[in-house]
Enzyme design. Structure first.
Site, PDB file in Angstrom:
ATOM      1  N   GLU A 211       0.815  -1.224   0.000  1.00  8.58           N
ATOM      2  CA  GLU A 211       0.000   0.000   0.000  1.00  8.58           C
ATOM      3  C   GLU A 211       0.848   1.273   0.000  1.00  8.58           C
ATOM      4  O   GLU A 211       0.789   2.066   0.944  1.00  8.58           O
ATOM      5  CB  GLU A 211      -0.925   0.013   1.225  1.00  8.58           C
ATOM      6  CG  GLU A 211      -1.869  -1.157   1.301  1.00  8.58           C
ATOM      7  CD  GLU A 211      -2.931  -1.006   2.397  1.00  8.58           C
ATOM      8  OE1 GLU A 211      -2.823  -0.069   3.206  1.00  8.58           O
ATOM      9  OE2 GLU A 211      -3.869  -1.809   2.421  1.00  8.58           O
TER      10      GLU A 211
ATOM     11  N   GLU B  62      -5.161  -8.690   0.937  1.00  2.00           N
ATOM     12  CA  GLU B  62      -5.729  -8.323   2.237  1.00  2.00           C
ATOM     13  C   GLU B  62      -7.205  -8.023   2.037  1.00  2.00           C
ATOM     14  O   GLU B  62      -7.595  -7.404   1.049  1.00  2.00           O
ATOM     15  CB  GLU B  62      -5.101  -7.049   2.838  1.00  2.00           C
ATOM     16  CG  GLU B  62      -3.754  -7.227   3.481  1.00  2.00           C
ATOM     17  CD  GLU B  62      -3.217  -5.929   4.106  1.00  2.00           C
ATOM     18  OE1 GLU B  62      -4.014  -5.124   4.634  1.00  2.00           O
ATOM     19  OE2 GLU B  62      -1.991  -5.738   4.061  1.00  2.00           O
TER      20      GLU B  62
HETATM   21  C1  BGP Z   1      -4.019  -2.108   5.732  1.00  6.46           C
HETATM   22  C2  BGP Z   1      -2.592  -2.345   6.120  1.00  6.46           C
HETATM   23  C3  BGP Z   1      -2.406  -3.213   7.311  1.00  6.46           C
HETATM   24  C4  BGP Z   1      -3.517  -3.192   8.342  1.00  6.46           C
HETATM   25  C5  BGP Z   1      -4.900  -3.050   7.748  1.00  6.46           C
HETATM   26  C6  BGP Z   1      -5.990  -2.728   8.737  1.00  6.46           C
HETATM   27  O1  BGP Z   1      -4.157  -0.847   5.185  1.00  6.46           O
HETATM   28  O2  BGP Z   1      -1.838  -2.913   5.068  1.00  6.46           O
HETATM   29  O3  BGP Z   1      -1.127  -2.956   7.819  1.00  6.46           O
HETATM   30  O4  BGP Z   1      -3.203  -2.517   9.454  1.00  6.46           O
HETATM   31  O5  BGP Z   1      -4.950  -2.088   6.739  1.00  6.46           O
HETATM   32  O6  BGP Z   1      -6.078  -1.357   8.966  1.00  6.46           O
HETATM   33  P1  BGP Z   1      -5.958  -0.703  10.385  1.00  6.46           P
HETATM   34  O7  BGP Z   1      -4.874  -1.428  11.088  1.00  6.46           O
HETATM   35  O8  BGP Z   1      -5.616   0.714  10.147  1.00  6.46           O
HETATM   36  O9  BGP Z   1      -7.295  -0.868  11.026  1.00  6.46           O
END
Ligand code: BGP
Length: 462
Positions: A166, A364
């Protein structure tokens, strides 16, 4: 109905070094921007929990890989920490880190789990940030050396590499919207960071190809389909701008080898283009990938602006659109993100129709929920909502594949509840519950569901 997936479909989950390893200041590791920022502004982090308090993968990697196996993962993505491997970013390699990653990759393979490895997941070495981070081309060169070192050290066993996770997030967080260090709000600097990240990606791809390493290289992008409020041409145009800025700013260079001409023209007309050098476009053209990881959490809904831009305000993406709160949208209230399952299908269709149907996978997708303890039944979290979330998305992935999309797998975010940047442990995403006090791991109901789905390469749902 039975939803079956192609043979050898990748079933697994994703995590990252900084969010799981712990030992953020041990094991010979250098500091990252997260350590620095936490030391200076702990109030920015949920309940004051910082990057040293993660899910202790450094100590528990062996047991955790057993759990991956228990969940029938055939693949697993995590990242290498640049600051652990090369503490100051540019100098000596840390032998303790080499041992650690060797053991992890060997054990994964031993257990029949294919490692998918990211080189940069938001964790800039502080020494590199001190000289300007991605704004400085010396950091681009240092990253490309780091990538080359990783290929040499681990490339005999790691066959699926990802240059960045990302990459737009550090741009947005660090240089536009103030949710990552260095907390700058300045579009032109943001554009420079984005541009230099693409150059760093392309240089790593070039090094990978030049070294004839086995396997394949790609990138993981968070793609947020941009839906206009209406078909009114002004709303449609607003959605187009959002798509250019947040999706195509990375998608086009890595799949087509060049930036969209209208994005370049737009930034040029507002004097926001980053400084370019003559052979940059040739480097970027060499950065096209073998495999795209798609992170999908939420769509982006936009409408045309309701008000005129204040020409003296900082130049921002929102000069070209307003965010639109669609009435009746389904929300994940804990994270404040809309849940829109067809979005995952729309991404696959877009890739198939407009980008030559690249090899890709869902890298993801997931749902962070607060206070999951309230769902404990007989000692286990009954997270039926997560099973519903996954299976509803998988139905749309299945439809995309049945129509010809080259989607090769599905990885969930995440494996064990982990530390989530500024949200720390507020929202839990894992297949496995983590007890923060004891570090005890307990498989949730969704973990069992996923293990069965992976084993059967299918699931049943009406
Ligand atoms: C994505 C990232 C992760 C993870 C996930 C959940 O954007 O690649 O690292 O953290 O989101 O988001 P958050 O942790 O901000 O709730």
């Amino acid at each position: 109905m039975k939803y079956s997936f192609p043979d050898n479909f990748w079933w697994g989950s994703a995590s990252s070094a900084l969010q799981t390893e712990g030992e953020s200041q041990g094991g010979g590791k250098g500091l990252t921007t997260w350590d620095h920022w936490f030391a200076n502004e702990p109030n920015r982090f949920h309940q004051g929990v910082g990057p040293q308090d993660t899910s202790t993968f450094c100590q528990n990697w062996k047991a955790d890989i057993q759990l991956l196996k228990q969940l029938n993962h055939n693949s697993f993505r995590t990242s290498i920490s640049w600051a652990r491997l090369i503490p100051d970013g540019v100098g000596e390699v840390n032998p303790q880190a080499v041992d650690f990653y060797n053991q992890v990759f060997d054990e994964l393979l031993e257990q029949g789990i294919t490692p998918f490895i990211t080189l940069f997941h938001f964790d800039m070495p502080m020494a590199m940030q001190e000289i300007g981070g991605w704004e400085n081309r010396d950091v681009v060169a240092a990253y490309s050396r780091y990538a080359q070192i990783c290929f040499e050290l681990f490339g005999d066993r790691v066959l699926h590499w990802f240059t960045f996770n990302e990459p737009i997030v550090p741009v947005e967080g660090g240089y536009l919207y103030d949710f990552h260090y260095p907390n700058v709000v300045d579009f032109r600097r943001a554009a420079t960071v984005a541009y230099n990240t693409v150059l760093a990606h392309a240089q790593a791809v070039r090094a990978f190809r030049a070294g004839h390493f086995p396997g394949e290289i790609g990138i993981v992008l968070n793609l947020t389909p941009s839906y206009p409020r209406s078909q009114n041409p002004q709303d449609v145009k607003a959605a187009h701008y959002a798509d250019l800025m947040f999706n195509r700013s990375f998608l086009d260079p890595v799949l087509r080898g060049e930036y969209p001409a209208d994005l370049v023209a737009l930034l040029k007309s507002y004097e926001q283009l980053p400084a370019c050098q003559p052979d940059d476009s040739a480097v970027i053209a060499e950065g096209t990938i073998d495999l795209l990881g798609i992170n999908y959490y939420q769509p982006r809904r936009v409408k045309c602006r309701d008000s005129a831009v204040n020409p003296k305000a900082p130049f921002m993406p929102e000069w070209f659109f307003d965010n639109y709160e669609m009435p009746g949208r389904k929300m994940n209230p804990y994270r404040g993100w809309e849940i829109y399952e067809p979005g995952i299908y729309d991404i696959l269709v877009n890739l198939r129709e407009n980008y030559g149907n690249p090899r890709c996978f869902i890298s993801e997708n997931g749902m962070g929920v607060e206070n999951e303890q309230r769902f404990i039944e007989n000692g286990q979290i009954n997270d039926q909502y997560r099973i519903d979330f996954i299976s509803e998305h998988l139905k749309w992935v299945h439809k995309g594949i049945s129509e010809g999309s080259n989607c090769l797998g599905y990885h969930m975010w995440t494996f064990i509840d982990n530390w989530s940047w500024c949200n720390a442990y507020k929202n839990r995403y894992g297949f496995i519950q983590l007890d923060l006090a004891t570090q005890k791991r307990t498989i949730k109901k969704s973990g069992e569901w996923f293990a069965a789905t992976s084993l059967n390469n299918s699931f049943d749902k009406e």
